[in-house]
Motif scaffolding. Structure first.
Motif, PDB file in Angstrom:
ATOM      1  N   LEU A 172      -3.149   3.455  23.383  1.00 36.74           N
ATOM      2  CA  LEU A 172      -4.409   4.250  23.080  1.00 36.74           C
ATOM      3  C   LEU A 172      -5.595   3.968  23.752  1.00 36.74           C
ATOM      4  O   LEU A 172      -6.017   5.044  24.179  1.00 36.74           O
ATOM      5  N   GLN A 173      -6.183   2.493  23.928  1.00 32.71           N
ATOM      6  CA  GLN A 173      -7.395   2.520  24.707  1.00 32.71           C
ATOM      7  C   GLN A 173      -7.084   3.009  26.216  1.00 32.71           C
ATOM      8  O   GLN A 173      -8.095   3.304  26.684  1.00 32.71           O
ATOM      9  N   VAL A 174      -5.986   2.616  26.746  1.00 30.04           N
ATOM     10  CA  VAL A 174      -5.871   3.061  27.999  1.00 30.04           C
ATOM     11  C   VAL A 174      -6.065   4.505  28.132  1.00 30.04           C
ATOM     12  O   VAL A 174      -6.847   5.110  29.162  1.00 30.04           O
ATOM     13  N   MET A 175      -5.525   5.308  27.332  1.00 26.95           N
ATOM     14  CA  MET A 175      -5.521   6.696  27.182  1.00 26.95           C
ATOM     15  C   MET A 175      -6.963   7.449  27.099  1.00 26.95           C
ATOM     16  O   MET A 175      -7.578   8.141  27.789  1.00 26.95           O
ATOM     17  N   MET A 176      -7.717   6.604  26.181  1.00 21.51           N
ATOM     18  CA  MET A 176      -9.072   6.981  26.034  1.00 21.51           C
ATOM     19  C   MET A 176      -9.825   6.579  27.208  1.00 21.51           C
ATOM     20  O   MET A 176     -10.755   7.262  27.655  1.00 21.51           O
ATOM     21  N   VAL A 177      -9.778   5.472  27.994  1.00 27.85           N
ATOM     22  CA  VAL A 177     -10.280   5.189  29.156  1.00 27.85           C
ATOM     23  C   VAL A 177     -10.087   6.358  30.261  1.00 27.85           C
ATOM     24  O   VAL A 177     -11.054   6.678  31.019  1.00 27.85           O
ATOM     25  N   GLY A 178      -8.814   6.777  30.224  1.00 34.64           N
ATOM     26  CA  GLY A 178      -8.598   7.904  31.248  1.00 34.64           C
ATOM     27  C   GLY A 178      -9.160   9.137  30.868  1.00 34.64           C
ATOM     28  O   GLY A 178      -9.545   9.781  31.609  1.00 34.64           O
ATOM     29  N   VAL A 179      -9.323   9.404  29.507  1.00 31.01           N
ATOM     30  CA  VAL A 179     -10.120  10.666  29.026  1.00 31.01           C
ATOM     31  C   VAL A 179     -11.596  10.504  29.442  1.00 31.01           C
ATOM     32  O   VAL A 179     -12.107  11.630  30.099  1.00 31.01           O
TER      33      VAL A 179
END
Length: 114
Positions: free
Chosen positions: A58-65
């Protein structure tokens, strides 16, 4: 009310014609501390406590966003065009420019790109 008269809301906070001014502005709008704060608040919810194994993805996805929005912002804040003296170019390229244009061209302009 007198304090508001001396404040120009349209004036940039930092000098936007310099690299450091744009850098300060960019770091001001892209706060790297926001993701840990968001995760800390999300972890208080019951559903987040059940899916602890998904916190990393989830954190990796949020960094991507964040990057999806911040990379275009950075490209718009910092100039993408640059120039360089012909004398500092690689030998083959320098000779090609000199043979084609002679001494009329002293600088070349190029786009840095991403």
């Amino acid at each position: 009310m007198e304090a508001l008269k001396g404040f120009d809301i349209d004036a940039p906070r930092w000098d936007q014609s310099t690299f450091m001014g744009r850098l300060k502005h960019f770091f001001n709008i892209t706060d790297c501390l926001i993701l840990p704060i968001i995760m800390q608040r999300l972890e208080k919810y019951r559903f987040m406590q059940k899916i602890t194994f998904l916190h990393g993805p989830l954190q990796v996805m949020m960094v991507g966003v964040f990057l999806i929005f911040m990379v275009p912002a950075a490209c718009s804040l910092f100039p993408q065009s640059c120039y360089m003296a012909v004398s500092k170019l690689e030998p083959e390229l320098r000779e090609s420019i000199i043979s084609q244009y002679g001494d009329r061209v002293s600088y070349v302009y190029f786009n840095k790109g991403l």
